[in-house]
Design a protein around this motif. Structure first.
Motif, PDB file in Angstrom:
ATOM      1  N   GLY A 203       0.790  -1.217   0.000  1.00  0.00           N
ATOM      2  CA  GLY A 203       0.000   0.000   0.000  1.00  0.00           C
ATOM      3  C   GLY A 203       0.827   1.274   0.000  1.00  0.00           C
ATOM      4  O   GLY A 203       0.283   2.354  -0.202  1.00  0.00           O
ATOM      5  N   GLN A 204       2.134   1.173   0.246  1.00  0.00           N
ATOM      6  CA  GLN A 204       2.990   2.368   0.203  1.00  0.00           C
ATOM      7  C   GLN A 204       3.056   2.848  -1.246  1.00  0.00           C
ATOM      8  O   GLN A 204       3.456   2.113  -2.127  1.00  0.00           O
ATOM      9  CB  GLN A 204       4.388   2.062   0.730  1.00  0.00           C
ATOM     10  CG  GLN A 204       5.411   3.190   0.554  1.00  0.00           C
ATOM     11  CD  GLN A 204       5.062   4.459   1.295  1.00  0.00           C
ATOM     12  OE1 GLN A 204       4.235   5.237   0.841  1.00  0.00           O
ATOM     13  NE2 GLN A 204       5.669   4.649   2.439  1.00  0.00           N
ATOM     14  N   ASP A 205       2.631   4.077  -1.462  1.00  0.00           N
ATOM     15  CA  ASP A 205       2.571   4.582  -2.835  1.00  0.00           C
ATOM     16  C   ASP A 205       3.602   5.662  -3.127  1.00  0.00           C
ATOM     17  O   ASP A 205       3.610   6.242  -4.197  1.00  0.00           O
ATOM     18  CB  ASP A 205       1.171   5.076  -3.173  1.00  0.00           C
ATOM     19  CG  ASP A 205       0.671   6.151  -2.217  1.00  0.00           C
ATOM     20  OD1 ASP A 205       1.393   6.483  -1.257  1.00  0.00           O
ATOM     21  OD2 ASP A 205      -0.431   6.656  -2.426  1.00  0.00           O
ATOM     22  N   SER A 206       4.493   5.915  -2.176  1.00  0.00           N
ATOM     23  CA  SER A 206       5.534   6.920  -2.374  1.00  0.00           C
ATOM     24  C   SER A 206       6.869   6.250  -2.653  1.00  0.00           C
ATOM     25  O   SER A 206       7.248   5.294  -1.975  1.00  0.00           O
ATOM     26  CB  SER A 206       5.671   7.800  -1.127  1.00  0.00           C
ATOM     27  OG  SER A 206       6.793   8.649  -1.248  1.00  0.00           O
ATOM     28  N   ASN A 207       7.550   6.771  -3.643  1.00  0.00           N
ATOM     29  CA  ASN A 207       8.883   6.287  -3.955  1.00  0.00           C
ATOM     30  C   ASN A 207       9.904   7.393  -3.678  1.00  0.00           C
ATOM     31  O   ASN A 207      10.869   7.559  -4.399  1.00  0.00           O
ATOM     32  CB  ASN A 207       8.945   5.837  -5.420  1.00  0.00           C
ATOM     33  CG  ASN A 207      10.124   4.940  -5.682  1.00  0.00           C
ATOM     34  OD1 ASN A 207      10.654   4.326  -4.771  1.00  0.00           O
ATOM     35  ND2 ASN A 207      10.538   4.878  -6.930  1.00  0.00           N
ATOM     36  N   GLY A 208       9.639   8.173  -2.620  1.00  0.00           N
ATOM     37  CA  GLY A 208      10.540   9.249  -2.234  1.00  0.00           C
ATOM     38  C   GLY A 208       9.946  10.621  -2.495  1.00  0.00           C
ATOM     39  O   GLY A 208       8.982  10.773  -3.238  1.00  0.00           O
TER      40      GLY A 208
END
Length: 163
Positions: free
Chosen positions: A112-117
């Motif tokens: 569910g983590q949708d951030s790549n930084g």
């Protein structure tokens, strides 16, 4: 004839601008994949709007924030083929935030983590091709100090493939 089916997404999002640069995340899943998006997202069970804002912002950027102002709510409808879904109806609560401490981190990757930084991105370089509707709305708010009340429909939205 295809029957339209909608996924309703509700989330809280922080807008932070410094030196004509907007703090954004690199989106790695969902309808905004491979675009810049605002830090934020959906609430966990039992979590208040502000608790969610603080948690999401930190998880995606590494920064703790002070919420300065609730700017209001906007909603967006765009095509998105996912499972049996044909469209997403994204409802976003916008907050103006100020960084208090912390620093850029590589977001912990979990389901569910949708951030790549996160990064600072010049607002003059933000376009409909490289940014989510939320980022476009944030820039509109900075220019007009208004969110408006009309739904924003993106009939020709292109979900960018993972490269």
């Amino acid at each position: 004839m295809t029957v339209e089916s909608y996924h309703r997404a509700f989330g809280v999002y922080g807008i932070c601008l410094q030196n004509r640069k907007l703090l954004v995340i690199k989106k790695n899943i969902g309808p905004y994949i491979n675009r810049y998006d605002l830090p934020g997202g959906k609430l966990e069970d039992g979590e208040s709007l502000l608790e969610g804002m603080h948690r999401e912002f930190f998880e995606e950027t590494g920064f703790y924030v002070k919420v300065k102002k609730n700017l209001g709510v906007a909603d967006f409808i765009l095509p998105w083929k996912w499972r049996k879904i044909t469209h997403v109806h994204h409802i976003a609560v916008f907050y103006l935030v100020q960084l208090t401490r912390g620093g850029f981190n590589d977001p912990e990757q979990f389901e569910g983590q949708d951030s790549n930084g996160a990064l600072w991105f010049p607002i003059d370089e933000i376009t409909a091709e490289n940014a989510s509707p939320l980022v476009l709305k944030a820039i509109e708010w900075f220019e007009t100090r208004k969110l408006g009340m009309d739904v924003h429909r993106f009939e020709q939205w292109e979900v960018k493939s993972k490269g």
